[in-house]
Design a protein around this motif. Structure first.
Motif, PDB file in Angstrom:
ATOM      1  N   THR A 149      42.701   1.284  31.930  1.00  0.00           N
ATOM      2  CA  THR A 149      42.227   2.033  33.084  1.00  0.00           C
ATOM      3  C   THR A 149      41.336   1.127  33.907  1.00  0.00           C
ATOM      4  O   THR A 149      40.535   0.367  33.361  1.00  0.00           O
ATOM      5  CB  THR A 149      41.417   3.270  32.623  1.00  0.00           C
ATOM      6  OG1 THR A 149      42.242   4.026  31.737  1.00  0.00           O
ATOM      7  CG2 THR A 149      41.040   4.143  33.795  1.00  0.00           C
ATOM      8  N   ARG A 150      41.485   1.203  35.204  1.00  0.00           N
ATOM      9  CA  ARG A 150      40.655   0.406  36.104  1.00  0.00           C
ATOM     10  C   ARG A 150      39.952   1.299  37.105  1.00  0.00           C
ATOM     11  O   ARG A 150      40.538   2.244  37.629  1.00  0.00           O
ATOM     12  CB  ARG A 150      41.518  -0.581  36.876  1.00  0.00           C
ATOM     13  CG  ARG A 150      42.108  -1.629  36.013  1.00  0.00           C
ATOM     14  CD  ARG A 150      42.142  -2.940  36.767  1.00  0.00           C
ATOM     15  NE  ARG A 150      42.860  -3.900  35.970  1.00  0.00           N
ATOM     16  CZ  ARG A 150      43.970  -4.475  36.340  1.00  0.00           C
ATOM     17  NH1 ARG A 150      44.482  -4.231  37.518  1.00  0.00           N
ATOM     18  NH2 ARG A 150      44.565  -5.336  35.548  1.00  0.00           N
ATOM     19  N   ALA A 151      38.708   0.959  37.376  1.00  0.00           N
ATOM     20  CA  ALA A 151      37.931   1.643  38.403  1.00  0.00           C
ATOM     21  C   ALA A 151      37.953   0.751  39.646  1.00  0.00           C
ATOM     22  O   ALA A 151      37.567  -0.410  39.584  1.00  0.00           O
ATOM     23  CB  ALA A 151      36.501   1.855  37.924  1.00  0.00           C
ATOM     24  N   ILE A 152      38.415   1.320  40.765  1.00  0.00           N
ATOM     25  CA  ILE A 152      38.627   0.525  41.971  1.00  0.00           C
ATOM     26  C   ILE A 152      37.902   1.142  43.164  1.00  0.00           C
ATOM     27  O   ILE A 152      37.848   2.356  43.319  1.00  0.00           O
ATOM     28  CB  ILE A 152      40.139   0.406  42.263  1.00  0.00           C
ATOM     29  CG1 ILE A 152      40.801  -0.275  41.069  1.00  0.00           C
ATOM     30  CG2 ILE A 152      40.410  -0.298  43.565  1.00  0.00           C
ATOM     31  CD1 ILE A 152      42.190  -0.721  41.238  1.00  0.00           C
ATOM     32  N   THR A 153      37.405   0.268  44.009  1.00  0.00           N
ATOM     33  CA  THR A 153      36.814   0.673  45.276  1.00  0.00           C
ATOM     34  C   THR A 153      37.855   0.387  46.354  1.00  0.00           C
ATOM     35  O   THR A 153      38.364  -0.727  46.442  1.00  0.00           O
ATOM     36  CB  THR A 153      35.530  -0.147  45.563  1.00  0.00           C
ATOM     37  OG1 THR A 153      34.659  -0.001  44.451  1.00  0.00           O
ATOM     38  CG2 THR A 153      34.843   0.316  46.818  1.00  0.00           C
ATOM     39  N   CYS A 154      38.173   1.396  47.164  1.00  0.00           N
ATOM     40  CA  CYS A 154      39.251   1.242  48.141  1.00  0.00           C
ATOM     41  C   CYS A 154      38.813   0.486  49.408  1.00  0.00           C
ATOM     42  O   CYS A 154      39.634  -0.082  50.099  1.00  0.00           O
ATOM     43  CB  CYS A 154      39.848   2.594  48.513  1.00  0.00           C
ATOM     44  SG  CYS A 154      38.765   3.658  49.488  1.00  0.00           S
ATOM     45  N   GLY A 155      37.550   0.527  49.701  1.00  0.00           N
ATOM     46  CA  GLY A 155      37.076  -0.210  50.879  1.00  0.00           C
ATOM     47  C   GLY A 155      36.833   0.646  52.108  1.00  0.00           C
ATOM     48  O   GLY A 155      36.286   0.173  53.110  1.00  0.00           O
ATOM     49  N   LYS A 156      37.234   1.903  52.086  1.00  0.00           N
ATOM     50  CA  LYS A 156      36.974   2.787  53.228  1.00  0.00           C
ATOM     51  C   LYS A 156      35.484   3.127  53.239  1.00  0.00           C
ATOM     52  O   LYS A 156      34.941   3.587  52.252  1.00  0.00           O
ATOM     53  CB  LYS A 156      37.801   4.065  53.121  1.00  0.00           C
ATOM     54  CG  LYS A 156      39.287   3.829  53.221  1.00  0.00           C
ATOM     55  CD  LYS A 156      40.034   5.143  53.060  1.00  0.00           C
ATOM     56  CE  LYS A 156      41.531   4.889  53.035  1.00  0.00           C
ATOM     57  NZ  LYS A 156      42.274   6.110  52.732  1.00  0.00           N
ATOM     58  N   PRO A 157      34.818   2.928  54.367  1.00  0.00           N
ATOM     59  CA  PRO A 157      33.369   3.114  54.407  1.00  0.00           C
ATOM     60  C   PRO A 157      32.897   4.544  54.131  1.00  0.00           C
ATOM     61  O   PRO A 157      31.787   4.737  53.654  1.00  0.00           O
ATOM     62  CB  PRO A 157      32.975   2.682  55.822  1.00  0.00           C
ATOM     63  CG  PRO A 157      34.231   2.580  56.598  1.00  0.00           C
ATOM     64  CD  PRO A 157      35.366   2.473  55.635  1.00  0.00           C
ATOM     65  N   THR A 158      33.729   5.551  54.372  1.00  0.00           N
ATOM     66  CA  THR A 158      33.313   6.940  54.156  1.00  0.00           C
ATOM     67  C   THR A 158      33.812   7.519  52.830  1.00  0.00           C
ATOM     68  O   THR A 158      33.573   8.686  52.540  1.00  0.00           O
ATOM     69  CB  THR A 158      33.826   7.837  55.302  1.00  0.00           C
ATOM     70  OG1 THR A 158      35.246   7.718  55.351  1.00  0.00           O
ATOM     71  CG2 THR A 158      33.208   7.431  56.635  1.00  0.00           C
ATOM     72  N   CYS A 159      34.472   6.719  52.025  1.00  0.00           N
ATOM     73  CA  CYS A 159      35.043   7.210  50.762  1.00  0.00           C
ATOM     74  C   CYS A 159      33.964   7.366  49.702  1.00  0.00           C
ATOM     75  O   CYS A 159      32.956   6.652  49.694  1.00  0.00           O
ATOM     76  CB  CYS A 159      36.124   6.249  50.278  1.00  0.00           C
ATOM     77  SG  CYS A 159      36.974   6.859  48.802  1.00  0.00           S
ATOM     78  N   LYS A 160      34.216   8.275  48.778  1.00  0.00           N
ATOM     79  CA  LYS A 160      33.295   8.528  47.667  1.00  0.00           C
ATOM     80  C   LYS A 160      33.095   7.295  46.798  1.00  0.00           C
ATOM     81  O   LYS A 160      32.058   7.150  46.153  1.00  0.00           O
ATOM     82  CB  LYS A 160      33.786   9.694  46.817  1.00  0.00           C
ATOM     83  CG  LYS A 160      35.081   9.405  46.073  1.00  0.00           C
ATOM     84  CD  LYS A 160      35.526  10.563  45.222  1.00  0.00           C
ATOM     85  CE  LYS A 160      36.798  10.175  44.476  1.00  0.00           C
ATOM     86  NZ  LYS A 160      37.223  11.214  43.584  1.00  0.00           N
ATOM     87  N   CYS A 161      34.070   6.381  46.793  1.00  0.00           N
ATOM     88  CA  CYS A 161      33.959   5.199  45.938  1.00  0.00           C
ATOM     89  C   CYS A 161      32.847   4.255  46.411  1.00  0.00           C
ATOM     90  O   CYS A 161      32.331   3.475  45.620  1.00  0.00           O
ATOM     91  CB  CYS A 161      35.288   4.466  45.804  1.00  0.00           C
ATOM     92  SG  CYS A 161      35.931   3.716  47.300  1.00  0.00           S
ATOM     93  N   THR A 162      32.477   4.346  47.674  1.00  0.00           N
ATOM     94  CA  THR A 162      31.361   3.521  48.149  1.00  0.00           C
ATOM     95  C   THR A 162      30.030   4.042  47.612  1.00  0.00           C
ATOM     96  O   THR A 162      29.045   3.311  47.594  1.00  0.00           O
ATOM     97  CB  THR A 162      31.309   3.468  49.697  1.00  0.00           C
ATOM     98  OG1 THR A 162      31.152   4.793  50.196  1.00  0.00           O
ATOM     99  CG2 THR A 162      32.553   2.831  50.272  1.00  0.00           C
ATOM    100  N   ARG A 163      30.016   5.285  47.156  1.00  0.00           N
ATOM    101  CA  ARG A 163      28.802   5.877  46.572  1.00  0.00           C
ATOM    102  C   ARG A 163      28.831   5.815  45.036  1.00  0.00           C
ATOM    103  O   ARG A 163      28.041   6.472  44.386  1.00  0.00           O
ATOM    104  CB  ARG A 163      28.671   7.334  47.034  1.00  0.00           C
ATOM    105  CG  ARG A 163      28.477   7.476  48.537  1.00  0.00           C
ATOM    106  CD  ARG A 163      28.265   8.939  48.951  1.00  0.00           C
ATOM    107  NE  ARG A 163      29.359   9.829  48.595  1.00  0.00           N
ATOM    108  CZ  ARG A 163      30.463  10.024  49.328  1.00  0.00           C
ATOM    109  NH1 ARG A 163      30.633   9.369  50.468  1.00  0.00           N
ATOM    110  NH2 ARG A 163      31.385  10.870  48.928  1.00  0.00           N
TER     111      ARG A 163
END
Length: 113
Positions: A40-54
């Motif tokens: 399993t990998r945890a990835i940040t998509c790069g969209k500035p408003t995405c939850k992954c940036t938080r």
């Protein structure tokens, strides 16, 4: 070159071997066997408003397989995750049962020495 003999009759097999072969047969005749390692990998998509940036990263399942000595990684679609997990588990169980059967025969050889 090895000498190939006819099949061993079931009556000549130990109960342990018959049970292991039965389980092995069910796994092989079932659906799906897949060699590989799941991760399993945890990835940040790069969209500035995405939850992954938080900090809530996107989780993806990958299958890693060595093909002719080269590792290959395959992204598993969410819709197929449970199916692929089952295939990998079944393949691993087949390998374990084959090893257990092999150990039974190795024990037979040692006893006859």
């Amino acid at each position: 070159m090895p000498v190939i003999h006819s099949r061993t009759p079931k009556s000549a097999m130990s109960i342990q071997e018959r049970n292991k072969r039965s389980r092995l047969s069910k796994l092989i005749s079932g659906r799906g066997l897949l060699r590989g390692t799941l991760s399993t990998r945890a990835i940040t998509c790069g969209k500035p408003t995405c939850k992954c940036t938080r900090g809530e990263k996107h989780m993806y399942l990958y299958l890693t397989v060595s093909d002719e000595g080269k590792p290959t990684q395959i992204l598993i679609p969410r819709s197929r995750e449970s199916e692929v997990k089952r295939w990998v588990w079944q393949y691993q169980r087949v390998q374990e049962l084959l090893e257990e059967i092999s150990n039974l025969y190795r024990s037979q050889i040692k006893r006859k020495e």
